[in-house]
Design an enzyme around this catalytic site. Structure first.
Site, PDB file in Angstrom:
ATOM      1  N   SER A 155     -63.956  -9.632  -5.330  1.00  0.00           N
ATOM      2  CA  SER A 155     -65.316  -9.329  -5.766  1.00  0.00           C
ATOM      3  C   SER A 155     -65.599  -7.833  -5.815  1.00  0.00           C
ATOM      4  CB  SER A 155     -66.337 -10.018  -4.844  1.00  0.00           C
ATOM      5  OG  SER A 155     -66.113  -9.662  -3.492  1.00  0.00           O
ATOM      6  N   ASP A 405     -75.663  -8.698   3.052  1.00  0.00           N
ATOM      7  CA  ASP A 405     -74.430  -8.300   2.376  1.00  0.00           C
ATOM      8  C   ASP A 405     -74.204  -6.822   2.672  1.00  0.00           C
ATOM      9  OD1 ASP A 405     -72.320  -7.627   0.768  1.00  0.00           O
ATOM     10  OD2 ASP A 405     -73.179  -8.400  -1.089  1.00  0.00           O
ATOM     11  N   HIS A 408     -70.568  -5.503  -0.363  1.00  0.00           N
ATOM     12  CA  HIS A 408     -70.677  -5.075  -1.753  1.00  0.00           C
ATOM     13  C   HIS A 408     -71.684  -3.934  -1.868  1.00  0.00           C
ATOM     14  CE1 HIS A 408     -69.264  -9.325  -1.902  1.00  0.00           C
ATOM     15  NE2 HIS A 408     -68.403  -8.780  -2.743  1.00  0.00           N
TER      16      HIS A 408
END
Length: 438
Positions: A155, A405, A408
Site C-alpha cells: 500500500s 493510521d 500511510h
C-alpha cells in the site's frame, strides 16, 4: 539673436531635390527584387533557415519551422545525497489539495476528512549538500513520454503512486483505462498529452505469496525463489518500475524455498523454526532484482528500476488509542535517531540495490537506483492521517478509542517529496544518456 547653423538651408534644399527621385525609384526597386527572392527560395528553400531548422507542416497542413538542433544536456547534479537533510518551513505549500485531485484513496484524504490543522502541508525537505527542486509536472511527463511507469508493491507503493498522479494532474488530466481486483489493487491511467501510462500492481512481497485471510489460515505464505507473476508477466510492456515493500513482512508468515519450508515468523502453534523477517526481506528483494535483470538481458529491453526504501510508522502507544500519532511538526535534526528495525529494513534494501547495480554496471539497458526516503519519512510524525482516515471522526465528540493510521501518508503531504526525488533520479538518467549519445 543667437547663431544659425551654416548647414541648415543646404540640408533642407538637398532634401527637397532628392525626395521626389527616391519616391519614384523605391517602388520599382521592390518590384524588381521580389521575383528574384521568389526564384531564390524555389531553388534553395532551406538556405534561408538555420542549418538546425527544417520546414514541416502542422496538423492543419500549414508550413511551420521546426528546430532540429540537439537539445542541450541538462545540468543535473549526480553527487547529491537527498537522503540526509532537514525539514524546513515553506509558505508555498503543495501543488494540489484534497478536492482538486480525484485519485486519492479515501483513507489518505486528510483535508477532506476534516483534519483541523494544516501546518503539516507547509514543510519542505532541504538536503544537506544541495537543493531539491520543486516538482515540475510537465518536465516529468516529457521525460516519460511514450513510456509505461509501474508502481509495484504494497500500500505504500499505492500511496506514492496516488501522490504522483495528483502532482501530474495539476497540468494534465489522466484517464483511468484499467481497473481490477479487490479495492482496485490493479489499475492503470493514461495521460493523452504525452502518451504516458502509469500503473499500480498490488504485490506486498514482490515474490510469490498467498495472503492470510479471515476465513482460512491467519499467516502469509511466501515463496522466496519465485517472483509474483501478477506483475512479472507484464515486464515486457513496462519501461520503469518503482518497487516498495516492507510492512507486510512484519506479519506472521511461513517461508518456502526450493519447495520446502525454510522457517517462519510469529507462527505460534506451527512446528516451524522461527527465523524472523530480515533475511527473508533480503531474499525477496534479491530474487526480484535478479528476475528483472535476467528478463532485461534476455529480451534486450531497457528497463529502469527504482526501489523506494522502507517508510517508518509513527505509532505512539496503541493503534486505537486517541493521539496515537498526534504530533503537528516534524522532528528536528538530532531530536530522534533512526535506529532499530527501521534502520535495518532500510539498510537491507539499499545494500541489495547496490549489489544489483554492481552486477549490471556494464549493461546499458538496465538502470537501478534506491530512492532512499527512510530518514525523510522518519522525521515526519505529523504527516499521517491518524484518526482522519475516516471522515470527521470527532463529529460526535472526542473519543478515547479511535482507529488510527500512523503508517500511510496524507495527500497532499510528505510523500510528495518522494516523487520530487524520483524526478531528479529520472532527470539524472536522461542527462547521462544524452551525454553518452554525444
Amino acid at each position: 539673436m543667437g547663431s544659425t547653423s551654416p548647414f541648415k538651408d543646404h540640408h533642407h534644399h538637398q532634401q527637397q531635390q532628392s525626395y521626389p527621385i527616391t519616391k519614384k525609384l523605391l517602388p520599382w526597386a521592390l518590384y524588381a527584387l521580389l521575383p528574384l527572392a521568389i526564384f531564390r527560395l524555389y531553388l534553395h528553400p532551406l538556405d534561408l533557415f538555420s542549418e538546425n531548422e527544417v520546414i514541416t507542416k502542422d496538423l492543419q497542413n500549414k508550413p511551420i519551422i521546426v528546430s532540429t538542433a540537439p537539445k542541450p544536456v541538462e545540468e543535473v547534479r549526480n553527487d547529491c545525497d537527498y537522503s540526509n537533510g532537514e525539514w524546513v518551513e515553506d509558505k508555498m505549500g503543495p501543488l494540489y489539495n484534497g478536492t482538486s485531485c480525484g485519485t486519492i484513496k479515501d483513507g489518505q484524504n486528510c483535508m477532506g476528512h476534516g483534519r483541523p490543522d494544516s501546518g503539516y502541508l507547509y514543510w519542505r525537505w532541504k538536503p544537506s549538500q544541495c537543493q531539491l527542486p520543486r516538482f515540475e509536472p510537465t518536465k516529468f511527463l516529457s521525460l516519460l513520454e511514450n513510456k509505461h511507469l509501474a508502481f509495484v508493491g504494497d500500500s505504500m507503493a499505492r500511496n506514492q503512486l496516488e501522490s504522483l498522479l495528483c502532482l501530474l494532474s495539476s497540468v494534465s488530466h489522466p484517464d483511468l483505462v484499467y481497473t481490477n481486483g479487490d479495492d482496485n489493487k490493479f489499475r492503470r491511467w493514461h495521460f493523452p498529452s504525452h502518451n504516458v501510462n502509469v500503473s499500480v500492481y498490488w504485490s506486498p512481497f514482490l515474490v510469490k505469496g498467498i495472503e492470510k485471510s479471515n476465513t482460512g489460515f491467519n499467516f502469509n505464505k511466501l515463496f522466496l525463489d519465485s517472483v509474483d507473476n501478477r506483475w512479472a508477466l507484464d515486464l515486457e510492456q513496462i519501461d520503469m518500475l518503482v518497487l516498495s515493500v516492507g510492512h507486510w513482512f512484519l506479519h506472521p508468515a511461513v517461508y518456502y524455498e526450493n519447495d520446502s519450508v525454510l522457517g517462519c515468523h510469529a507462527c505460534e502453534g506451527l512446528n516451524h523454526t522461527e527465523i524472523g523477517f530480515f533475511d527473508v526481506l533480503r531474499k525477496a528483494v534479491k530474487t526480484t532484482l535478479k528476475a528483472i535483470t535476467d528478463k532485461s538481458i534476455t529480451d534486450g529491453n531497457q528497463i529502469d528500476v527504482i526501489l523506494t526504501t522502507f517508510s517508518p510508522a509513527h505509532f505512539e502507544g496503541e493503534w486505537d488509542k486517541n493521539g496515537a500519532c498526534s504530533r503537528e511538526k516534524p522532528f528536528e535534526e538530532g531530536e530522534k535517531a533512526l535506529e532499530g528495525m527501521d534502520a535495518d529494513m532500510r539498510n537491507i534494501e539499499v545494500e541489495e540495490i547496490e549489489e544489483a547495480k554492481n552486477k549490471v554496471i556494464q549493461v546499458d539497458r538496465l538502470r537501478i537506483e534506491a530512492l532512499d526516503v527512510t530518514k525523510i519519512a522518519f522525521m515526519r510524525p505529523d504527516g499521517h492521517p491518524g484518526p482522519y482516515m475516516y471522515p470527521n471522526p470527532f463529529a460526535d465528540g472526542v473519543k478515547d478509542r479511535v482507529q488510527n493510521d500512523c503508517v500511510h501518508w496524507c495527500l497532499p503531504g510528505p510523500i510528495d517529496t518522494w516523487n520530487e526525488i524520483l524526478l531528479q533520479v529520472v532527470r539524472q538518467w536522461e542527462a547521462e544518456s544524452m551525454r553518452r549519445r554525444g
